[in-house]
Design an enzyme around this catalytic site. Sequence first.
Site, PDB file in Angstrom:
ATOM      1  N   ALA A 168      -3.536   3.964  -3.657  1.00 43.73           N
ATOM      2  CA  ALA A 168      -2.362   3.131  -4.340  1.00 43.73           C
ATOM      3  C   ALA A 168      -1.507   2.657  -3.387  1.00 43.73           C
ATOM      4  O   ALA A 168      -1.343   3.232  -2.183  1.00 43.73           O
ATOM      5  CB  ALA A 168      -1.878   4.203  -5.498  1.00 43.73           C
ATOM      6  N   GLY A 206      -6.595   6.282  -4.362  1.00 43.18           N
ATOM      7  CA  GLY A 206      -7.167   5.378  -5.312  1.00 43.18           C
ATOM      8  C   GLY A 206      -8.394   4.540  -4.570  1.00 43.18           C
ATOM      9  O   GLY A 206      -9.054   3.850  -5.475  1.00 43.18           O
ATOM     10  N   GLU A 230     -11.249   6.642  -5.473  1.00 44.12           N
ATOM     11  CA  GLU A 230     -11.675   6.537  -6.710  1.00 44.12           C
ATOM     12  C   GLU A 230     -12.018   5.133  -7.041  1.00 44.12           C
ATOM     13  O   GLU A 230     -13.004   5.105  -8.013  1.00 44.12           O
ATOM     14  CB  GLU A 230     -10.100   6.848  -7.650  1.00 44.12           C
ATOM     15  N   GLU A 278      -3.807  12.578  -2.565  1.00 50.26           N
ATOM     16  CA  GLU A 278      -2.617  12.480  -3.330  1.00 50.26           C
ATOM     17  C   GLU A 278      -1.888  13.935  -3.479  1.00 50.26           C
ATOM     18  O   GLU A 278      -0.525  14.026  -3.365  1.00 50.26           O
ATOM     19  CB  GLU A 278      -3.247  12.294  -4.574  1.00 50.26           C
TER      20      GLU A 278
HETATM   21  C1  TC6 Z   1      -2.969   7.162  -4.455  1.00 49.05           C
HETATM   22  O1  TC6 Z   1      -4.050   6.488  -4.304  1.00 49.05           O
HETATM   23  C2  TC6 Z   1      -2.843   7.513  -6.051  1.00 49.05           C
HETATM   24  C3  TC6 Z   1      -3.656   6.982  -6.894  1.00 49.05           C
HETATM   25  C4  TC6 Z   1      -3.497   7.286  -8.211  1.00 49.05           C
HETATM   26  C5  TC6 Z   1      -3.363   5.869  -8.990  1.00 49.05           C
HETATM   27  C6  TC6 Z   1      -3.065   5.927 -10.345  1.00 49.05           C
HETATM   28  N1  TC6 Z   1       0.923   2.525   0.203  1.00 49.05           N
HETATM   29  O2  TC6 Z   1      -0.044   5.708   8.558  1.00 49.05           O
HETATM   30  P1  TC6 Z   1      -0.119   4.531   9.283  1.00 49.05           P
HETATM   31  C7  TC6 Z   1       1.527   1.816   5.459  1.00 49.05           C
HETATM   32  S1  TC6 Z   1      -1.907   7.840  -3.592  1.00 49.05           S
HETATM   33  C8  TC6 Z   1       1.622   1.899   0.762  1.00 49.05           C
HETATM   34  O3  TC6 Z   1       0.942   4.394  10.487  1.00 49.05           O
HETATM   35  P2  TC6 Z   1      -2.646   4.942  10.370  1.00 49.05           P
HETATM   36  C9  TC6 Z   1       2.352   2.729   6.230  1.00 49.05           C
HETATM   37  O4  TC6 Z   1       3.593   2.905   5.656  1.00 49.05           O
HETATM   38  C10 TC6 Z   1      -2.060   7.180  -2.070  1.00 49.05           C
HETATM   39  N2  TC6 Z   1       1.778   1.764   2.293  1.00 49.05           N
HETATM   40  O5  TC6 Z   1      -1.404   3.855   9.925  1.00 49.05           O
HETATM   41  C11 TC6 Z   1       2.646   1.918   7.523  1.00 49.05           C
HETATM   42  O6  TC6 Z   1       3.451   0.796   7.383  1.00 49.05           O
HETATM   43  P3  TC6 Z   1       4.416   0.508   8.520  1.00 49.05           P
HETATM   44  C12 TC6 Z   1      -3.393   7.797  -1.502  1.00 49.05           C
HETATM   45  C13 TC6 Z   1       0.838   2.163   2.842  1.00 49.05           C
HETATM   46  O7  TC6 Z   1      -3.646   3.948  11.142  1.00 49.05           O
HETATM   47  C14 TC6 Z   1       1.096   1.054   7.436  1.00 49.05           C
HETATM   48  O8  TC6 Z   1       0.467   1.252   6.464  1.00 49.05           O
HETATM   49  N3  TC6 Z   1      -3.495   7.505  -0.080  1.00 49.05           N
HETATM   50  C15 TC6 Z   1      -0.046   3.248   2.369  1.00 49.05           C
HETATM   51  O9  TC6 Z   1      -2.151   5.981  11.456  1.00 49.05           O
HETATM   52  C16 TC6 Z   1       0.282   1.909   8.704  1.00 49.05           C
HETATM   53  O10 TC6 Z   1       0.260   3.313   8.153  1.00 49.05           O
HETATM   54  C17 TC6 Z   1      -3.012   8.185   0.903  1.00 49.05           C
HETATM   55  O11 TC6 Z   1      -2.213   9.179   0.767  1.00 49.05           O
HETATM   56  C18 TC6 Z   1      -0.187   3.173   1.140  1.00 49.05           C
HETATM   57  N4  TC6 Z   1      -1.009   4.039   0.164  1.00 49.05           N
HETATM   58  O12 TC6 Z   1      -3.336   5.681   9.213  1.00 49.05           O
HETATM   59  C19 TC6 Z   1      -3.196   7.444   2.214  1.00 49.05           C
HETATM   60  N5  TC6 Z   1      -0.735   3.866   3.318  1.00 49.05           N
HETATM   61  O13 TC6 Z   1       3.449  -0.072   9.517  1.00 49.05           O
HETATM   62  C20 TC6 Z   1      -1.883   7.197   2.979  1.00 49.05           C
HETATM   63  C21 TC6 Z   1      -0.192   3.526   4.498  1.00 49.05           C
HETATM   64  O14 TC6 Z   1       5.353  -0.367   7.829  1.00 49.05           O
HETATM   65  N6  TC6 Z   1      -2.159   6.521   4.301  1.00 49.05           N
HETATM   66  N7  TC6 Z   1       0.814   2.557   4.353  1.00 49.05           N
HETATM   67  O15 TC6 Z   1       5.143   1.674   8.864  1.00 49.05           O
HETATM   68  C22 TC6 Z   1      -2.582   7.203   5.204  1.00 49.05           C
HETATM   69  O16 TC6 Z   1      -3.069   8.315   5.110  1.00 49.05           O
HETATM   70  C23 TC6 Z   1      -2.624   6.279   6.623  1.00 49.05           C
HETATM   71  O17 TC6 Z   1      -1.699   5.544   6.497  1.00 49.05           O
HETATM   72  C24 TC6 Z   1      -3.948   5.928   6.912  1.00 49.05           C
HETATM   73  C25 TC6 Z   1      -3.904   4.937   8.016  1.00 49.05           C
HETATM   74  C26 TC6 Z   1      -4.817   6.980   7.303  1.00 49.05           C
HETATM   75  C27 TC6 Z   1      -4.528   5.079   6.004  1.00 49.05           C
END
Ligand code: TC6
Length: 694
Positions: free
Chosen positions: A66, A105, A108, A128
């Site tokens: 998400a 998401g 999902e 999450e």
């Molecule tokens: C969910 O899905 C809930 C669902 C319920 C639905 C009802 N959103 O980490 P990096 C940005 S909860 C917005 O440096 P990497 C991050 O801030 C979500 N932004 O890269 C950064 O911005 P910046 C479940 C996001 O290659 C840029 O992307 N998902 C999101 O080291 C690069 O990120 C997670 O928890 C996001 N979801 O790692 C996954 N994700 O460049 C969360 C990233 O402006 N993300 N950004 O600083 C990660 O674990 C890691 O970002 C990665 C990539 C493994 C995808």
Amino acid sequence: MTAITDFVSYEAHGTVGVITVDSPPVNALSQGVRAGIQGGIEAAVADDSVTAIVLACAGRTFIAGADITEFGKPPKAPALNDVIATMESATKPVVAAIHGTALGGGLETALGCHYRVAVASAKVGLPEVKLGILPGAGGTQRLPRVVGVQKALEFITSGVHVPAPQAFEAGLIDELIEGDLTEGAIAFAKKVAAEGRPLVKISEQNDKLEEAKKNPAIFDEFRKKNARKFRGFEAPENCIKAIEGAVNLPFPEGLKRERELFSELLAGEQAKAQQYFFFSERLANKIPDVPKDTPLIDIKTAGIVGAGTMGGGIAMNFLQAGIPVTIVETSQEALDKGLSVIKGNYSATVSKGRLTQEKMDKYMSLLTGSTNLEDLKDADIVIEAIFENMDVKKEVFGKLDKICKQGAILATNTSTLDVDEIGEATSRPEYVIGLHFFSPANVMRLLEEVRTKKTSPTVMATCMALAKKIGKVPAMVGVCDGFVGNRMLAKRGDQAAQLILEGAKLEDVDRVLYDFGFPMGPFAMSDLAGNDVGWRIRQGRGVTSPVADAICELGRFGQKTGDGYYHYEKGSRTPQPDPIVEEIIVKAARDAGINRREVSDEEILKRCIYPMINEAAKILEEGIATRASDIDVIWVYGYGWPIYRGGPMRYADHIGLENIYNDMLKFKAEHGDEWTPAPLLERLVKEGKGFKDL
Ligand code: TC6
């Protein structure tokens, strides 16, 4: 190609309709992406030329979840659950093509497809829980139907990123694709359509739930087994309850239960703190006066001076990242000892089954020992990790300056000394930086990077990137005594020492901080680290601490000697209160003329935490830390501050700076000027602001 929304397009490739999400950086499920996928499915279903559908992503990754920046804002249609329902009920097979990471998401969404294919390098997971929430778009209901309840409990409560081959084994991925993913996915989709394979709706698959239906105790057993790990966190329990719902309720009811439990978490402070922390960690990577496109030094080899506990631990990080290390000691004996400790650490990990022998051999093959500093002449970075003595460090840096090639970074692992002064011992102070690793250096994630007045942007940018490469979380700070982390810790230590003189039991001080969420309290921590460490530092500085000194004079250095602030039975790490220590405390209080009294838990907490916050305000004002959130990153990763409280600065904002300020004035009246609020704290209170507003 048809653009469905700004972020999603649709194109027929022969008989397969391909929906492509293209929303950098990580294809997060913003409103435009959700609407695009929904529209893409509708377009593909209506397209008579296609018999199957592929959902793929452009760029570096499949959907990473998400869009976290949308949390807390009014929801915009379509909801992810509705998009997933549209996919699952599509009348043509839908295949997810996964590369990079399919997280939250994103996974999902993939679970709403009828089939999933992935490249072997991909990872999938429902992380999450790390954001203080649970998978709220059917993840807790569908995952157990695919991998079984036990595995789903493990995946969802840990948030682990599962490598695609392992996910394939677990039945989560239907096929691993070699070569081009989209082509492979198209071929797979054609095959599914041609063979008339069923449109697998995971929501209707109940076989894998049977085992848990027969054995409902599985949930309580899981809770019990993980009680320590989940301590203080709200999200894991709700994850478990949602999976219980998957087992006990029909799918639509289960979804409703999941939504309730999700909403409960989303509204809570822990989720807000953990999401704040997610962005804080990423923000800490950015240094305002170091442009994003600053050229980097290519770090191909590393040198380490000192093969003691820190040097060895630091070396392991580089070896594990595939960077060859030369480690230098003054004598062959010390070198052999250091090398054997590294080898022993790896062997222990192999015997626990957490590392393969093959990997260990690879790491060890990258390690070279030497007793000659000259062997560091070709290293791209050298990290000095010898004992804390300015004269000796300056001598070593003077030598390194002559030996090391031009353009090499010279770093010190000092935790207390003036890095500017160390830099001036060389002819290249702009290449000198502090890299303060935390012990055990191969385990602790924090890397406090210390810039001097002269450290060049290239060196800073390189060390930030290097930290990520070796698995650390960096935060850049300036030079001062103790830098950010230890400077604040010292304030907590002073109060802990004072509180036991005033009448608090040391086990109560430890308990209050443990209950707050720290892994252990200050006295148990000191026993673990070795009380002699602080004793030596105090002696060097000519300062005293009556109880701590008396304990060390008795040789009670902590766990390693079996006695410290606590007594430890042979072979045990369990602290037991010791009457001898109580006598020492009572005597020290008497000598200091202190009338001992009962001290409440509330007072213990405030007196330990508020001086840290006050010191942090000074650190911010002096420009030693760039942002309040960097301080939070340092405390969570370096000192075990509970992540669900966001860090000391976030916590301060949560309870209100005015409340802290007023308590500080009260303590000042009782205990003196050390409780004077920092000017920044006072200003923020007057302006009605928080650290978040800086
Ligand atoms: C969910 O899905 C809930 C669902 C319920 C639905 C009802 N959103 O980490 P990096 C940005 S909860 C917005 O440096 P990497 C991050 O801030 C979500 N932004 O890269 C950064 O911005 P910046 C479940 C996001 O290659 C840029 O992307 N998902 C999101 O080291 C690069 O990120 C997670 O928890 C996001 N979801 O790692 C996954 N994700 O460049 C969360 C990233 O402006 N993300 N950004 O600083 C990660 O674990 C890691 O970002 C990665 C990539 C493994 C995808």
